[in-house]
Design a protein around this motif. Structure first.
Motif, PDB file in Angstrom:
ATOM      1  N   ARG A  66       0.862  -1.177   0.000  1.00 40.50           N
ATOM      2  CA  ARG A  66       0.000   0.000   0.000  1.00 40.50           C
ATOM      3  C   ARG A  66       0.896   1.225   0.000  1.00 40.50           C
ATOM      4  N   LEU A  67       0.326   2.384  -0.259  1.00 41.37           N
ATOM      5  CA  LEU A  67       1.120   3.607  -0.249  1.00 41.37           C
ATOM      6  C   LEU A  67       1.844   3.760   1.084  1.00 41.37           C
ATOM      7  N   HIS A  68       3.105   4.168   1.021  1.00 37.79           N
ATOM      8  CA  HIS A  68       3.893   4.332   2.237  1.00 37.79           C
ATOM      9  C   HIS A  68       5.091   5.225   1.944  1.00 37.79           C
ATOM     10  N   PHE A  69       5.689   5.724   3.007  1.00 41.85           N
ATOM     11  CA  PHE A  69       6.994   6.369   2.934  1.00 41.85           C
ATOM     12  C   PHE A  69       8.075   5.310   3.125  1.00 41.85           C
ATOM     13  N   LEU A  70       9.157   5.423   2.369  1.00 40.29           N
ATOM     14  CA  LEU A  70      10.405   4.733   2.680  1.00 40.29           C
ATOM     15  C   LEU A  70      11.420   5.808   3.035  1.00 40.29           C
ATOM     16  N   TYR A  71      11.985   5.687   4.234  1.00 39.63           N
ATOM     17  CA  TYR A  71      12.927   6.697   4.711  1.00 39.63           C
ATOM     18  C   TYR A  71      14.289   6.051   4.874  1.00 39.63           C
ATOM     19  N   PHE A  72      15.218   6.413   3.996  1.00 36.89           N
ATOM     20  CA  PHE A  72      16.592   5.926   4.054  1.00 36.89           C
ATOM     21  C   PHE A  72      17.406   6.914   4.898  1.00 36.89           C
ATOM     22  N   ALA A  73      17.972   6.427   5.998  1.00 37.65           N
ATOM     23  CA  ALA A  73      18.660   7.338   6.919  1.00 37.65           C
ATOM     24  C   ALA A  73      19.626   6.554   7.788  1.00 37.65           C
ATOM     25  N   ASP A  74      20.445   7.285   8.509  1.00 38.91           N
ATOM     26  CA  ASP A  74      21.390   6.692   9.458  1.00 38.91           C
ATOM     27  C   ASP A  74      21.344   7.542  10.719  1.00 38.91           C
ATOM     28  N   PRO A  75      21.188   6.933  11.894  1.00 41.64           N
ATOM     29  CA  PRO A  75      21.062   7.725  13.120  1.00 41.64           C
ATOM     30  C   PRO A  75      22.315   8.517  13.480  1.00 41.64           C
ATOM     31  N   MET A  76      23.449   8.195  12.870  1.00 38.39           N
ATOM     32  CA  MET A  76      24.671   8.954  13.123  1.00 38.39           C
ATOM     33  C   MET A  76      25.073   9.786  11.911  1.00 38.39           C
ATOM     34  N   CYS A  77      24.092  10.125  11.080  1.00 34.42           N
ATOM     35  CA  CYS A  77      24.271  11.048   9.961  1.00 34.42           C
ATOM     36  C   CYS A  77      23.805  12.424  10.415  1.00 34.42           C
ATOM     37  N   TRP A  85      23.087  15.181   8.770  1.00 35.70           N
ATOM     38  CA  TRP A  85      21.976  15.752   8.006  1.00 35.70           C
ATOM     39  C   TRP A  85      20.661  15.050   8.343  1.00 35.70           C
ATOM     40  N   CYS A  86      20.724  13.773   8.682  1.00 39.64           N
ATOM     41  CA  CYS A  86      19.517  13.074   9.154  1.00 39.64           C
ATOM     42  C   CYS A  86      19.069  13.636  10.501  1.00 39.64           C
ATOM     43  N   TYR A 107      36.522  17.882   8.976  1.00 41.94           N
ATOM     44  CA  TYR A 107      35.457  17.662   7.994  1.00 41.94           C
ATOM     45  C   TYR A 107      34.093  17.575   8.693  1.00 41.94           C
ATOM     46  N   ILE A 108      34.041  16.819   9.779  1.00 41.18           N
ATOM     47  CA  ILE A 108      32.771  16.628  10.484  1.00 41.18           C
ATOM     48  C   ILE A 108      32.341  17.910  11.186  1.00 41.18           C
ATOM     49  N   ARG A 109      33.294  18.640  11.747  1.00 42.99           N
ATOM     50  CA  ARG A 109      32.956  19.906  12.403  1.00 42.99           C
ATOM     51  C   ARG A 109      32.314  20.876  11.398  1.00 42.99           C
ATOM     52  N   ASP A 110      32.860  20.919  10.191  1.00 41.03           N
ATOM     53  CA  ASP A 110      32.283  21.784   9.148  1.00 41.03           C
ATOM     54  C   ASP A 110      30.867  21.346   8.804  1.00 41.03           C
ATOM     55  N   ALA A 111      30.655  20.024   8.699  1.00 47.55           N
ATOM     56  CA  ALA A 111      29.313  19.519   8.399  1.00 47.55           C
ATOM     57  C   ALA A 111      28.333  19.885   9.508  1.00 47.55           C
ATOM     58  N   TRP A 112      28.747  19.728  10.753  1.00 49.08           N
ATOM     59  CA  TRP A 112      27.865  20.057  11.872  1.00 49.08           C
ATOM     60  C   TRP A 112      27.482  21.539  11.838  1.00 49.08           C
ATOM     61  N   THR A 113      28.441  22.389  11.511  1.00 51.42           N
ATOM     62  CA  THR A 113      28.167  23.830  11.445  1.00 51.42           C
ATOM     63  C   THR A 113      27.115  24.120  10.384  1.00 51.42           C
ATOM     64  N   ARG A 114      27.229  23.469   9.232  1.00 50.94           N
ATOM     65  CA  ARG A 114      26.269  23.698   8.152  1.00 50.94           C
ATOM     66  C   ARG A 114      24.892  23.128   8.491  1.00 50.94           C
ATOM     67  N   GLY A 129      23.106   9.008  -0.633  1.00 51.09           N
ATOM     68  CA  GLY A 129      23.279   9.920   0.491  1.00 51.09           C
ATOM     69  C   GLY A 129      22.026   9.929   1.344  1.00 51.09           C
ATOM     70  N   PHE A 130      22.167  10.443   2.538  1.00 48.64           N
ATOM     71  CA  PHE A 130      21.065  10.454   3.510  1.00 48.64           C
ATOM     72  C   PHE A 130      20.879  11.880   4.051  1.00 48.64           C
ATOM     73  N   PRO A 131      19.645  12.237   4.405  1.00 48.49           N
ATOM     74  CA  PRO A 131      18.414  11.449   4.334  1.00 48.49           C
ATOM     75  C   PRO A 131      17.874  11.395   2.911  1.00 48.49           C
ATOM     76  N   CYS A 132      17.101  10.341   2.631  1.00 48.20           N
ATOM     77  CA  CYS A 132      16.389  10.214   1.367  1.00 48.20           C
ATOM     78  C   CYS A 132      14.996   9.680   1.677  1.00 48.20           C
ATOM     79  N   LEU A 133      13.995  10.399   1.233  1.00 49.20           N
ATOM     80  CA  LEU A 133      12.602  10.016   1.505  1.00 49.20           C
ATOM     81  C   LEU A 133      11.870   9.842   0.190  1.00 49.20           C
ATOM     82  N   VAL A 134      11.235   8.692   0.027  1.00 50.60           N
ATOM     83  CA  VAL A 134      10.413   8.434  -1.151  1.00 50.60           C
ATOM     84  C   VAL A 134       9.034   7.986  -0.688  1.00 50.60           C
ATOM     85  N   ALA A 135       8.055   8.063  -1.598  1.00 56.57           N
ATOM     86  CA  ALA A 135       6.688   7.633  -1.306  1.00 56.57           C
ATOM     87  C   ALA A 135       6.158   6.850  -2.485  1.00 56.57           C
ATOM     88  N   GLY A 136       5.357   5.836  -2.191  1.00 58.90           N
ATOM     89  CA  GLY A 136       4.762   5.038  -3.256  1.00 58.90           C
ATOM     90  C   GLY A 136       4.500   3.630  -2.797  1.00 58.90           C
TER      91      GLY A 136
END
Length: 225
Positions: A17-28, A30-31, A73-80, A186-193
């Motif tokens: 049935r229709l649903h979201f698929l959420y591709f993510a990582d808890p230690m990402c 941007w997620c 690298y990670i500090r820069d990502a966190w800032t953004r 890359g993450f997060p990625c959200l699709v529906a269908g």
């Protein structure tokens, strides 16, 4: 939202049935930034688009301790991420020596929660992210992950047993493989269908909530028509 014609191998047989698929990582990071957005989308559309998390394995099975250049690298990502999302980060993390940024245990903890209580999987992912990024807790550690699960009402020792079970490990690796087969880079990625008819891309990467509910509502109306 835009059409995505590829249809990867199903995660399970219950998502026709229709649903979201959420591709993510808890230690990402941007997620983590997207966490309030996906939580709100799940709240608004959960009846029409139940959410299924696929853990991505951003740095799964990493064995190398962080180097100064990794921290920069990670500090820069966190800032953004903080600037874009308003999420809070504890930069005391960068004072750690020898930290191994392995996201597999945290991903496995989400899968363990998904196996135990599917309705808590998103809350578990969000809680792990908050513990790591805002609480400066070591979410590669089994005890810390058990603490997070206990905070969501799970019995601690039972959760640890599920976290360490071979079935949970295998399912976690299956998620990693599924994300790769789906072409998620890359993450997060959200699709529906649906698995039968394919998926529509909601967002590939961080996106604020503004405009998303309206776009999803319009898409749902088209599906109904």
């Amino acid at each position: 939202m835009s059409d995505q014609t590829g249809q990867p191998k199903p995660v399970d047989d219950a998502m026709d049935r229709l649903h979201f698929l959420y591709f993510a990582d808890p230690m990402c990071s941007w997620c983590y930034g997207f966490s309030p957005v996906i939580t709100e989308l799940s709240r608004r559309f959960g009846d029409e688009l139940p959410l299924r998390i696929v853990v991505g394995g951003l740095r799964a099975f990493n064995t190398r301790a962080m180097r100064p250049e990794d921290k920069a690298y990670i500090r820069d990502a966190w800032t953004r991420v903080s600037a874009a999302s308003g999420q809070v980060f504890d930069h005391a993390f960068f004072e750690r020596d020898g930290f191994i940024y392995d996201t597999e245990p945290a991903c496995r903890a989400v899968v363990a929660m998904r196996r135990r209580a599917p309705g808590k999987a998103l809350a578990m992912m969000s809680a792990i992210s908050a513990a790591f990024y805002a609480g400066n807790r070591d979410t590669t550690d089994t005890g810390v992950l058990a603490d997070v699960a206990a905070g969501l009402g799970e019995e601690r020792d039972e959760f640890v047993a599920d976290l360490l079970a071979p079935e949970t490990r295998n399912e976690t690796v299956g998620d990693f493989q599924f994300a790769q087969q789906a072409g998620v880079g890359g993450f997060p990625c959200l699709v529906a269908g649906t698995m039968r008819d394919g998926y529509t891309l909601v967002t590939n990467g961080y996106r604020p909530l503004d405009g998303l509910p309206e776009a999803i509502s319009a898409w749902l109306a088209r599906q109904a028509a």
